[in-house]
Design a protein around this motif. Sequence first.
Motif, mmCIF file in Angstrom:
data_model
loop_
_atom_site.group_PDB
_atom_site.id
_atom_site.type_symbol
_atom_site.label_atom_id
_atom_site.label_comp_id
_atom_site.label_asym_id
_atom_site.label_seq_id
_atom_site.Cartn_x
_atom_site.Cartn_y
_atom_site.Cartn_z
ATOM 1 N N THR A 41 0.840 -1.198 0.000
ATOM 2 C CA THR A 41 0.000 0.000 0.000
ATOM 3 C C THR A 41 0.873 1.245 0.000
ATOM 4 O OG1 THR A 41 -0.110 0.115 2.410
ATOM 5 C CG2 THR A 41 -1.854 -1.162 1.284
ATOM 6 N N THR A 96 -0.698 11.608 -2.719
ATOM 7 C CA THR A 96 -1.374 10.765 -1.742
ATOM 8 C C THR A 96 -2.520 11.563 -1.135
ATOM 9 O OG1 THR A 96 0.131 11.442 0.031
ATOM 10 C CG2 THR A 96 0.666 9.398 -1.151
ATOM 11 N N THR A 97 -3.589 10.867 -0.830
ATOM 12 C CA THR A 97 -4.759 11.458 -0.176
ATOM 13 C C THR A 97 -5.214 10.489 0.909
ATOM 14 O OG1 THR A 97 -6.416 10.378 -1.583
ATOM 15 C CG2 THR A 97 -5.493 12.475 -2.397
ATOM 16 N N ASN A 99 -7.884 9.054 0.988
ATOM 17 C CA ASN A 99 -8.628 7.995 0.301
ATOM 18 C C ASN A 99 -7.742 6.979 -0.395
ATOM 19 O OD1 ASN A 99 -11.107 9.103 1.031
ATOM 20 N ND2 ASN A 99 -11.161 10.403 -0.769
ATOM 21 N N ASN A 100 -6.570 7.389 -0.901
ATOM 22 C CA ASN A 100 -5.767 6.425 -1.665
ATOM 23 C C ASN A 100 -4.595 5.816 -0.884
ATOM 24 O OD1 ASN A 100 -3.636 8.314 -1.812
ATOM 25 N ND2 ASN A 100 -4.058 8.874 -3.929
ATOM 26 N N TRP A 103 -4.543 2.079 -0.953
ATOM 27 C CA TRP A 103 -4.401 1.406 -2.250
ATOM 28 C C TRP A 103 -2.980 0.900 -2.419
ATOM 29 C CZ3 TRP A 103 -6.759 5.274 -6.320
ATOM 30 C CH2 TRP A 103 -8.078 5.559 -5.981
ATOM 31 N N GLU A 107 -2.677 -0.737 -7.834
ATOM 32 C CA GLU A 107 -4.063 -0.249 -7.933
ATOM 33 C C GLU A 107 -4.087 1.221 -8.341
ATOM 34 O OE1 GLU A 107 -6.282 -3.060 -4.594
ATOM 35 O OE2 GLU A 107 -5.266 -1.231 -3.949
ATOM 36 N N LEU A 108 -3.202 2.018 -7.759
ATOM 37 C CA LEU A 108 -3.128 3.433 -8.124
ATOM 38 C C LEU A 108 -2.751 3.575 -9.595
ATOM 39 C CD1 LEU A 108 -3.208 6.436 -7.296
ATOM 40 C CD2 LEU A 108 -0.766 6.236 -6.824
ATOM 41 N N GLU A 111 -5.753 2.961 -11.722
ATOM 42 C CA GLU A 111 -6.728 4.051 -11.609
ATOM 43 C C GLU A 111 -6.289 5.292 -12.384
ATOM 44 O OE1 GLU A 111 -10.200 5.853 -10.745
ATOM 45 O OE2 GLU A 111 -9.712 3.767 -10.293
#
Length: 132
Positions: A41, A96-97, A99-100, A103, A107-108, A111
Amino acid sequence: MEAKLLCFNLAGTEKGEKLERIFTFLGYQVVHVGKENYGQTLERLIGLAEVEKSSATNGDISEEMLVIHASPEMDLDQALFLMKEEGVRVALKAMTTPNNLSWTAAELFKEISKEREMIQQMNANREGKKEE
């Protein structure tokens, strides 16, 4: 919070070295992420959580990608300006946030690749309408 730049597919390249100079100058720690960590992650890759031991890569990142982890007061515009001045172009970039952070890097990548395709399609549709 320590500012970090995660680099994918840039280790050992001239572009990767330029990015290291730019972001180190601005106070970032630069981390070149290897394929063996694509399944980790973002919070693990930037050091907010312990890295899991795993032999699986859990996905692929087939292009250059940057992930920027910085506090809101850091001047990202300056980094982007210096990249432009040095002729360093990386098509896939993300911040980075909250929410992510959970991830994986893979995955990022999926997206933001999808988002790029949607934007390219919208631009192509717009260009097609202009020509009519």
